[in-house]
Write a protein that holds these residues in place. Structure first.
Motif, PDB file in Angstrom:
ATOM      1  N   PRO A 109      25.749  17.187   3.435  1.00 31.92           N
ATOM      2  CA  PRO A 109      25.143  15.924   3.012  1.00 31.92           C
ATOM      3  C   PRO A 109      26.136  14.946   2.409  1.00 31.92           C
ATOM      4  O   PRO A 109      27.042  15.325   1.675  1.00 31.92           O
ATOM      5  CB  PRO A 109      24.107  16.362   1.975  1.00 31.92           C
ATOM      6  CG  PRO A 109      24.556  17.695   1.503  1.00 31.92           C
ATOM      7  CD  PRO A 109      25.255  18.341   2.655  1.00 31.92           C
ATOM      8  N   LYS A 110      25.948  13.677   2.752  1.00 29.51           N
ATOM      9  CA  LYS A 110      26.579  12.569   2.045  1.00 29.51           C
ATOM     10  C   LYS A 110      25.669  12.186   0.872  1.00 29.51           C
ATOM     11  O   LYS A 110      24.514  12.628   0.803  1.00 29.51           O
ATOM     12  CB  LYS A 110      26.757  11.381   2.990  1.00 29.51           C
ATOM     13  CG  LYS A 110      27.521  11.685   4.265  1.00 29.51           C
ATOM     14  CD  LYS A 110      27.490  10.487   5.228  1.00 29.51           C
ATOM     15  CE  LYS A 110      28.042  10.841   6.594  1.00 29.51           C
ATOM     16  NZ  LYS A 110      27.950   9.720   7.558  1.00 29.51           N
ATOM     17  N   PRO A 111      26.147  11.339  -0.034  1.00 29.53           N
ATOM     18  CA  PRO A 111      25.267  10.946  -1.151  1.00 29.53           C
ATOM     19  C   PRO A 111      23.934  10.351  -0.711  1.00 29.53           C
ATOM     20  O   PRO A 111      22.922  10.534  -1.396  1.00 29.53           O
ATOM     21  CB  PRO A 111      26.128   9.943  -1.916  1.00 29.53           C
ATOM     22  CG  PRO A 111      27.523  10.438  -1.708  1.00 29.53           C
ATOM     23  CD  PRO A 111      27.548  10.919  -0.280  1.00 29.53           C
ATOM     24  N   ALA A 112      23.884   9.645   0.423  1.00 24.22           N
ATOM     25  CA  ALA A 112      22.621   9.051   0.860  1.00 24.22           C
ATOM     26  C   ALA A 112      21.563  10.111   1.152  1.00 24.22           C
ATOM     27  O   ALA A 112      20.365   9.829   1.082  1.00 24.22           O
ATOM     28  CB  ALA A 112      22.843   8.181   2.097  1.00 24.22           C
ATOM     29  N   ALA A 113      21.984  11.320   1.489  1.00 25.55           N
ATOM     30  CA  ALA A 113      21.005  12.385   1.719  1.00 25.55           C
ATOM     31  C   ALA A 113      20.180  12.648   0.473  1.00 25.55           C
ATOM     32  O   ALA A 113      18.996  13.002   0.552  1.00 25.55           O
ATOM     33  CB  ALA A 113      21.720  13.658   2.163  1.00 25.55           C
ATOM     34  N   ALA A 114      20.798  12.479  -0.692  1.00 22.64           N
ATOM     35  CA  ALA A 114      20.095  12.748  -1.944  1.00 22.64           C
ATOM     36  C   ALA A 114      18.962  11.763  -2.186  1.00 22.64           C
ATOM     37  O   ALA A 114      18.002  12.077  -2.895  1.00 22.64           O
ATOM     38  CB  ALA A 114      21.076  12.715  -3.113  1.00 22.64           C
TER      39      ALA A 114
END
Length: 762
Positions: free
Chosen positions: A522-527
């Motif tokens: 995951p990249k931060p946008a996944a969070a």
């Protein structure tokens, strides 16, 4: 003899490029490569390759034996081969199938020998042929090559059950029932009546039964309808409790046959007031998925396909996925049924519509897709329009009519990227990349099927301002969608980075459009997606940044000045974004609390859980730099803590397999994530280094070796051989030393153990 299915995934021989005579029955193929399906005709780097490397014609060969005494009919079932397949049996041409994304069957009854081994040869053309969908125009994805899904030999009686559609009706009423449509296939007339019965089963328990007599007076197919009723207080299928049952159809005659379909009872409808599941409004929140992986394209086995569904549902907390831009692996869809992940499924294509013959193949794809998946409760919408194509009245009238005839229980959609479009489908499905204000034709049922993506591609290694803006762009669109009940929902572009043409993406054959990278990290946008779940399901606290003095230097804050609009027209700078479903965060630098935060409800008031945004970290420049501690609170109670190191040191090298148990079928595989972290387990996005890999035991590596880390991480896959035993993957980082992953490979046919517990994405 009753129906019998022989798994043909093992024991193939493969050669490339193809040569004349490769299909001959008496050819000596002992020098060819021995392969197991699913198979990619070539292994590629994960980026920077030439797509011509897989565009060639190859041949697969295998011997099969018909069981002694069997006198019935023989079919070869291929779940998927890319892109054009020609089949021979014992040197005799059986037929050709054009297209790589839908299954096909060929009857071999007339060609097979009953007293000796038979040779099946399949010539696979992986070139981008303009006469076959999705080709003919420019495309934003790659197709790779090979028999990349499963193959089965199906042995059935002279008259057999060819297909079953078990359609729940009146689901929300006390008189709910299941209409069972059974298609029979006969190679000739049968004297006397046959008996056909259908049962609804919950395990071994029979909940309902229906039976009737039928006569077969000619060769061909016939449809018989049965009704299962008086179902009692049966449980509905829902995303939080995906209850599944079996419908078993038996045909009794000169030879018996049995066909089983797994179903779930649910009502799914798009309305002007939004999407409703079992009478309850549900906002659809999800991501698009390409069925491609690094190194081998789509040629990953059951476990790996199912794992993608688990990532989307359990890690990213999506409730819907769009199978862009083609029908995907039945194993992926099986898992969607089992875990409550809704599916928007569509036919192969990307913007281009070909000639009449091309359109006929696309219509055949509609039929194959609907027939294969119309029993699945997870599928809620048929995509019957070529993605982002212009209007074609006659063609799309035909695709809609075909889908509705085959399945009148689901609505149709047609994904376009412009608004002045003729609506022939039931639901106006549109790719809307205007993040300012989502548009909506007032008279349409409306679903946003893409947003984000190419408008803001983001890599794991990008600078803090871009990474955080990536998060906020997804947040802005989802907030608009949640703020209007007429919006059925939104499906972001996309879940995972994917391989594309050299003139698309970032110039290295990769589109960095995902909220996770191509390795599913995951990249931060996944969070942002993950944090929208109820805290009762999972408590999420994910900073959208790594903790670095230079990134938060007070003289560097102007690089953030376009990141965030507080909806009052004010721009903020020097911001830190944190995705969480807590209701309060407390931030500490060292031992000193620097901020108490509430969610940014003023800017994102419609999201279930807005991100937290603060400028309190931008001015913490001084003689000492400390660790950052973030505490998450719910109703005043501390529920989670996250620590980020201030040392700026690549501290740990981690090797984490998704599964610790596999089976020795030559195909089973699992991902192994390689990651560099700080001392608290947070991925270090600028960490690099070559990782040398060595396998001890019966498995092989799918991936680069040595593996060059990018964005502090990466992954390879371990694929089993046909020998059981312990496997150890030894990985050594150039600077951080060695780590080992251990996996137990069980004998083929042994049910494998559950996956290893998953760590929170870092």
């Amino acid at each position: 003899m009753p129906r019998h299915l022989l798994d043909l995934d093992r024991g193939w021989r493969h050669t490339a490029p193809a040569s004349p005579g490769d299909e001959a029955a008496d050819l000596d193929d002992s020098g060819w490569e021995r392969v197991t399906l699913p198979h990619s005709t070539t292994t590629l780097p994960w980026h920077g390759f030439d797509r011509a490397a897989y565009q060639f014609v190859s041949v697969y060969r295998r011997t099969v034996e018909v069981p002694e005494g069997f006198t019935g009919r023989v079919f070869l079932d291929v779940d998927g081969a890319m892109t054009a397949s020609t089949v021979w049996c014992n040197g005799v041409l059986v037929g050709e199938h054009l297209g790589g994304y839908t299954p096909f069957s060929m009857e071999l009854t007339a060609q097979v020998a009953r007293d000796r081994p038979n040779v099946i040869a399949i010539r696979v053309d992986a070139t981008e042929r303009p006469d076959i969908p999705p080709f003919g125009g420019r495309m934003d994805y790659l197709t790779f090559g090979g028999i990349y899904r499963d193959v089965t030999l199906r042995l059935v009686p002279q008259v057999f059950v060819a297909d079953v559609f078990a359609k729940p009706v009146r689901v929300l009423e006390a008189e709910r029932a299941i209409e069972v449509s059974c298609e029979l296939d006969a190679d000739g007339a049968v004297p006397g009546p046959l008996s056909i019965e259908a049962e609804l089963r919950d395990g071994a328990r029979i909940l309902a039964r229906s039976q009737r007599e039928v006569r077969v007076s000619d060769r061909g197919t016939a449809t018989v309808d049965l009704l299962l009723e008086n179902l009692g207080d049966i449980e509905l299928w829902d995303i939080d409790r995906p209850r599944l049952y079996d419908v078993v159809v038996r045909l009794h005659g000169p030879s018996d046959d049995e066909h089983t379909r797994r179903i779930g009872l649910r009502e799914a409808r798009f309305t002007p007031a939004g999407f409703f599941l079992n009478g309850r409004r549900l906002k659809l929140r999800g991501l698009n998925r390409h069925q491609t992986f690094p190194f081998v394209g789509g040629a990953m086995p059951r476990r790996v396909q199912r794992r993608d569904a688990e990532i989307l549902r359990h890690e990213l907390k999506c409730n819907v996925v769009r199978t862009s831009h083609y029908p995907q692996s039945p194993h992926f869809l099986d898992r969607c049924d089992e875990i409550g992940l809704l599916v928007v499924e569509e036919i192969p294509g990307w913007s281009h519509v070909g000639d009449a013959a091309w359109q006929a193949l696309a219509c055949r794809d509609v039929e194959a897709m609907v027939r294969r998946d119309r029993n699945r409760p997870s599928v809620i919408l048929w995509g019957v329009r070529i993605n982002e194509s212009r209007d074609h009245h006659d063609f799309y009238t035909r695709t809609n009519q075909l889908a509705r005839t085959l399945d009148d229980s689901r609505q149709t959609g047609g994904i376009r990227n412009f608004f002045d479009s003729e609506l022939l489908e039931d639901v106006y499905t549109v790719n809307d990349f205007d993040i300012g204000e989502l548009r909506r034709p007032n008279h349409q049922l409306y679903l946003v099927t893409e947003f984000g993506g190419h408008t803001f591609p983001t890599k794991q290694t990008d600078h803090l301002d871009r990474v955080q803006e990536h998060v906020l762009r997804h947040a802005r669109v989802l907030d608009q969608i949640y703020g209007d009940d007429r919006h059925a929902g939104g499906i972001g572009w996309c879940a995972f980075d994917y391989n594309t043409r050299g003139d698309a993406g970032s110039g290295d054959h990769v589109c960095y459009h995902g909220v996770s990278d191509i390795f599913r990290i995951p990249k931060p946008a996944a969070a942002l997606y993950r944090s929208q779940c109820d805290p009762a399901e999972a408590i999420v606290l994910e900073p959208a940044f790594h903790w670095s003095r230079g990134e938060f230097h007070p003289h560097a804050v102007e690089t953030h000045n376009t990141m965030y609009d507080d909806r009052a027209g004010h721009r903020s700078s020097g911001l830190a974004v944190i995705c969480s479903n807590c209701d309060e965060l407390r931030l500490y630098v060292g031992d000193r609390m620097v901020s108490r935060l509430e969610p940014a409800r003023e800017a994102f008031g419609h999201l279930p859980h807005p991100p937290f945004i603060t400028d309190a970290l931008s001015a913490k420049w001084g003689p000492d730099w400390h660790d950052l501690c973030i505490e998450g609170y719910l109703e005043g109670r501390l529920v989670t803590t996250r620590r980020l190191s201030g040392r700026g040191v690549d501290a740990l090298f981690q090797v984490e397999p998704d599964d610790t148990t596999l089976v020795a079928d030559g195909s089973d595989a699992t991902r192994v994530v390689l990651r560099v972290t700080d001392e608290f387990g947070n991925r270090r996005p600028y960490a690099t280094g070559a990782v040398s890999l060595r396998v001890e035991g019966p498995a092989r590596i799918i991936g680069d070796n040595p593996f060059a880390l990018v964005g502090g991480g990466g992954a390879v896959w371990l694929r089993t051989t046909e020998t059981p035993g312990p496997v150890r993957l030894h990985a050594e980082h150039t600077a951080l030393g060695a780590a080992t992953a251990e996996i137990q490979v069980l004998p083929a046919g042994t049910p494998s153990a559950p996956s290893a517990p998953q760590l929170a994405p870092r």
